[in-house]
Motif scaffolding. Sequence first.
Motif, short mmCIF file in Angstrom:
data_model
loop_
_atom_site.label_atom_id
_atom_site.label_comp_id
_atom_site.label_asym_id
_atom_site.label_seq_id
_atom_site.Cartn_x
_atom_site.Cartn_y
_atom_site.Cartn_z
N UNK A 178 -34.24 58.77 42.76
CA UNK A 178 -34.19 60.18 42.19
C UNK A 178 -34.77 60.36 40.77
N UNK A 179 -35.71 61.16 40.77
CA UNK A 179 -36.36 61.33 39.51
C UNK A 179 -35.57 61.74 38.30
N UNK A 180 -35.62 61.26 37.12
CA UNK A 180 -34.74 61.51 35.87
C UNK A 180 -35.23 63.02 35.32
N UNK A 181 -36.54 63.40 35.61
CA UNK A 181 -37.23 64.62 35.34
C UNK A 181 -38.68 64.54 35.72
N UNK A 182 -39.19 65.68 35.29
CA UNK A 182 -40.68 65.78 35.74
C UNK A 182 -41.72 65.85 34.53
N UNK A 242 -39.39 58.86 36.38
CA UNK A 242 -39.93 59.90 36.36
C UNK A 242 -40.64 60.48 37.43
N UNK A 243 -40.75 61.56 37.85
CA UNK A 243 -41.95 62.25 38.54
C UNK A 243 -42.94 62.73 37.86
N UNK A 262 -39.11 73.25 40.18
CA UNK A 262 -38.80 73.18 41.31
C UNK A 262 -38.99 71.93 42.05
N UNK A 263 -39.86 70.84 41.25
CA UNK A 263 -39.82 69.58 42.01
C UNK A 263 -38.85 68.42 41.87
N UNK A 264 -37.95 68.79 40.80
CA UNK A 264 -36.97 67.83 40.69
C UNK A 264 -36.00 68.36 39.54
#
Length: 205
Positions: free
Chosen positions: A16-20, A48-49, A86-88
Amino acid sequence: MSIEDIAGVAHEPNGTPAGVVMLTHGAGGSRESPLLVRICDEWASHGWLAVRYNLPYRQRRPKGPPSGSAAGDRDGIVEALTLARTLADGPVVAGGHSYGGRQTSMVVAEHAGLVALLTLFSYPLHPPGKPERLRTEHFGAITVPTVFTHGTSDPFGSIEEIRDAARAIPGPVEIVEVTGARHDLGSKSLDVPALAVDAGLSALP
């Protein structure tokens, strides 16, 4: 809206990403800039993503300098940063190289709350040889932590000029010096993406 709508390429982390992280390119470049690819890989390796995307002028034509209005490019950055939410879950980091970083910093100055961190690579402080033409009029409105990654031989601004200009930013500022590097941030001895991402992670609130 999707990543394809902003002509973006995603670097996915494990889990799961920590952020974008949303990064864009300089005036003559594109999302395929080797520097952007390496920086996005580095952010993804930290969970991160990371998305590298083309500005609207680059979406219109594959090569050449910015065309049309810089305001249109800033509209594209707002779209990208709105999409990022909206991505993560987690914080949104935004920035870019040279022109892309400058336009992103102007968006962040105008739209408080869009991002948690601004990361600027080779900020084009002034045109080469014209130190009196500073591009800093919006710095006083940047309230988020800001990381400048800058070469000590960059003709668009010396480290001393960047330090002086950054004092106008009310938010926390970190400057990553890349010894000997020019505007492309090329370095044979330093891992520039690792230095920049480490500084960004440390600066996050």
